[in-house]
Design a protein around this motif. Structure first.
Motif, PDB file in Angstrom:
ATOM      1  N   ILE A  88      -4.182 -24.813  -4.147  1.00 49.50           N
ATOM      2  CA  ILE A  88      -3.373 -23.811  -4.849  1.00 49.50           C
ATOM      3  C   ILE A  88      -2.471 -24.527  -5.844  1.00 49.50           C
ATOM      4  CG2 ILE A  88      -1.709 -21.935  -4.594  1.00 49.50           C
ATOM      5  CD1 ILE A  88      -2.615 -21.785  -1.615  1.00 49.50           C
ATOM      6  N   CYS A 101      -7.318 -21.953  -6.573  1.00 52.05           N
ATOM      7  CA  CYS A 101      -6.454 -20.796  -6.767  1.00 52.05           C
ATOM      8  C   CYS A 101      -5.361 -21.151  -7.775  1.00 52.05           C
ATOM      9  CB  CYS A 101      -5.813 -20.359  -5.449  1.00 52.05           C
ATOM     10  SG  CYS A 101      -6.997 -19.972  -4.143  1.00 52.05           S
ATOM     11  N   ALA A 145      -1.778 -19.787  -9.733  1.00 46.87           N
ATOM     12  CA  ALA A 145      -0.674 -18.836  -9.619  1.00 46.87           C
ATOM     13  C   ALA A 145       0.234 -18.942 -10.836  1.00 46.87           C
ATOM     14  CB  ALA A 145       0.121 -19.108  -8.347  1.00 46.87           C
ATOM     15  N   GLU A 148       3.985 -16.419  -5.930  1.00 48.10           N
ATOM     16  CA  GLU A 148       2.536 -16.237  -5.768  1.00 48.10           C
ATOM     17  C   GLU A 148       1.921 -17.424  -5.027  1.00 48.10           C
ATOM     18  OE1 GLU A 148       1.652 -13.553  -9.790  1.00 48.10           O
ATOM     19  OE2 GLU A 148       0.972 -15.638  -9.676  1.00 48.10           O
ATOM     20  N   ILE A 149       2.397 -18.636  -5.342  1.00 49.93           N
ATOM     21  CA  ILE A 149       1.902 -19.820  -4.633  1.00 49.93           C
ATOM     22  C   ILE A 149       2.187 -19.689  -3.143  1.00 49.93           C
ATOM     23  CG2 ILE A 149       2.402 -22.264  -4.234  1.00 49.93           C
ATOM     24  CD1 ILE A 149       2.491 -22.688  -7.206  1.00 49.93           C
ATOM     25  N   TRP A 186       2.751 -17.001  -1.394  1.00 50.06           N
ATOM     26  CA  TRP A 186       1.954 -15.925  -0.807  1.00 50.06           C
ATOM     27  C   TRP A 186       0.540 -16.417  -0.499  1.00 50.06           C
ATOM     28  CZ3 TRP A 186      -2.529 -13.571  -2.628  1.00 50.06           C
ATOM     29  CH2 TRP A 186      -2.960 -12.452  -1.904  1.00 50.06           C
ATOM     30  N   MET A 187      -0.065 -17.175  -1.412  1.00 50.31           N
ATOM     31  CA  MET A 187      -1.411 -17.702  -1.187  1.00 50.31           C
ATOM     32  C   MET A 187      -1.446 -18.660   0.000  1.00 50.31           C
ATOM     33  SD  MET A 187      -2.744 -18.399  -5.081  1.00 50.31           S
ATOM     34  CE  MET A 187      -2.795 -17.080  -6.292  1.00 50.31           C
ATOM     35  N   GLU A 211      -1.350 -16.675   3.123  1.00 47.63           N
ATOM     36  CA  GLU A 211      -2.628 -15.983   3.351  1.00 47.63           C
ATOM     37  C   GLU A 211      -3.785 -16.944   3.610  1.00 47.63           C
ATOM     38  OE1 GLU A 211      -3.130 -12.671   3.647  1.00 47.63           O
ATOM     39  OE2 GLU A 211      -0.921 -12.593   3.635  1.00 47.63           O
ATOM     40  N   ARG A 212      -3.463 -18.231   3.806  1.00 53.27           N
ATOM     41  CA  ARG A 212      -4.432 -19.249   4.214  1.00 53.27           C
ATOM     42  C   ARG A 212      -5.463 -19.588   3.132  1.00 53.27           C
ATOM     43  NH1 ARG A 212      -3.762 -19.555   9.880  1.00 53.27           N
ATOM     44  NH2 ARG A 212      -2.867 -17.659  10.804  1.00 53.27           N
ATOM     45  N   TYR A 213      -5.057 -19.502   1.860  1.00 51.52           N
ATOM     46  CA  TYR A 213      -5.975 -19.906   0.801  1.00 51.52           C
ATOM     47  C   TYR A 213      -5.959 -21.426   0.579  1.00 51.52           C
ATOM     48  CZ  TYR A 213      -6.833 -15.074  -0.524  1.00 51.52           C
ATOM     49  OH  TYR A 213      -7.227 -13.750  -0.524  1.00 51.52           O
TER      50      TYR A 213
END
Length: 316
Positions: free
Chosen positions: A196, A225, A227, A232-233, A235-236, A239-241
């Motif tokens: 990310i 990913c 952001a 946003e970073i 949040w990702m 959410e386990r991205y």
């Protein structure tokens, strides 16, 4: 020496250094040539320093004189700027300072900036305008912003750039991550999970530098990913991205933690930026404050101690 260098004499020295001719210098400052040359000669005798070599066709600055002439130029410039700012404050004519900032800048930097600015210039307003670094720079070019607080790098050939803060980059992860029990992380072990990143289009030069840092460490960069904001970073990550590299000073959302990288000195660097031509009357004072405090912070740093986040007094 300072007791002898009145503003009048500083103007004489500056004019003489610029024209290399006492007659033309006297015309520039509206005084008789005999008076100007006599005053400079008297000063040279008093301080036992030869500033000008007298030639048949004019003057020549000595190396020592060049130092004094530079001092004269800077002092007179600072005095003129101080008078301009003081009169503007007295007349309530200071325009709002239009300050741009990136969403990746620590909000506490803006909070501290406001506190110190209002302390320096009471009742002088600040207008904030957020945007990605490229947009902020475009607004500086268009003169719709006076200055900005942005992540580095910024092209110092095009803008006035003064670094104001530096702090380590750390790994952001969930607090229940399998790596959470480690005090430090090896970049080679976690590189594949760092997926990310800030959108490269927001700040291309910063992303290029990040790629260089990965390359220098001998690891590939896995940009899965992208952001546009720090939130946003985070949040990702929640959410386990993947994992993310963030500024150690970034406020964290609940459920997230950070861990430092072992053996790597990667930092998030922040700068105060404005166009080369300073339109706002407060900019010279802000810039000088930053220059001095950043210089002081570097001198006071003790290299034998572990690296800690560095902030200027203004923003720390």
């Amino acid at each position: 020496m300072s007791d002898s260098l009145t503003f009048r004499l500083l103007r004489y020295i500056k004019a003489s250094a610029e024209t290399l001719n006492f007659t033309r210098a006297a015309e520039q400052v509206f005084v008789a040539q005999s008076s100007l040359s006599h005053q400079i000669g008297k000063l040279e005798d008093n301080i036992e320093l030869v500033m000008f070599e007298r030639l048949q066709n004019g003057l020549k600055l000595t190396p020592a004189g060049r130092i004094v002439a530079t001092y004269a130029e800077h002092t007179l410039r600072d005095w003129e700027q101080t008078l301009t700012m003081a009169l503007a404050v007295q007349r309530n004519e200071v325009p709002p300072l239009r300050l741009g900032f990136s969403s990746f800048i620590n909000p506490k930097l803006l909070e501290r900036f406001r506190e110190k600015y209002e302390g320096m210039f009471p009742c002088c307003a600040i207008q904030l305008m957020s945007g990605d670094p490229l947009l902020c720079l475009q607004r500086l070019d268009a003169r719709t912003l006076d200055c900005a607080i942005l992540p580095l790098p910024v092209d110092a050939a095009l803008y006035s750039v003064q670094q104001i803060a530096q702090s380590p980059l750390v790994i952001c992860m969930r607090s229940d991550d399998a790596l959470a029990d480690r005090a430090q992380l090896d970049i080679h072990e976690v590189a594949a999970r760092i997926t990310i990143f800030r959108d490269p289009e927001l700040h291309p030069s910063a992303h290029s530098r990040l790629v260089e840092m990965f390359t220098e460490a001998g690891i590939p960069i896995h940009l899965a990913c992208a952001a546009r904001t720090s939130s946003e970073i985070q949040w990702m990550v929640k959410e386990r991205y993947g994992l993310a590299l963030i500024d150690q000073l970034t406020p964290l959302d609940p459920g997230l933690i950070t861990r430092p990288l072992a053996g790597i000195n990667w930092t998030a660097d922040t700068a105060f930026v404005h166009a080369s031509h300073m339109d706002h009357v407060a900019l010279p004072f802000i810039e000088r404050f930053f220059q001095q405090t950043w210089s002081d912070s570097r001198r006071s740093k003790r290299p034998t101690k572990p690296r800690q986040p560095e902030q200027l007094e203004l923003l720390g």
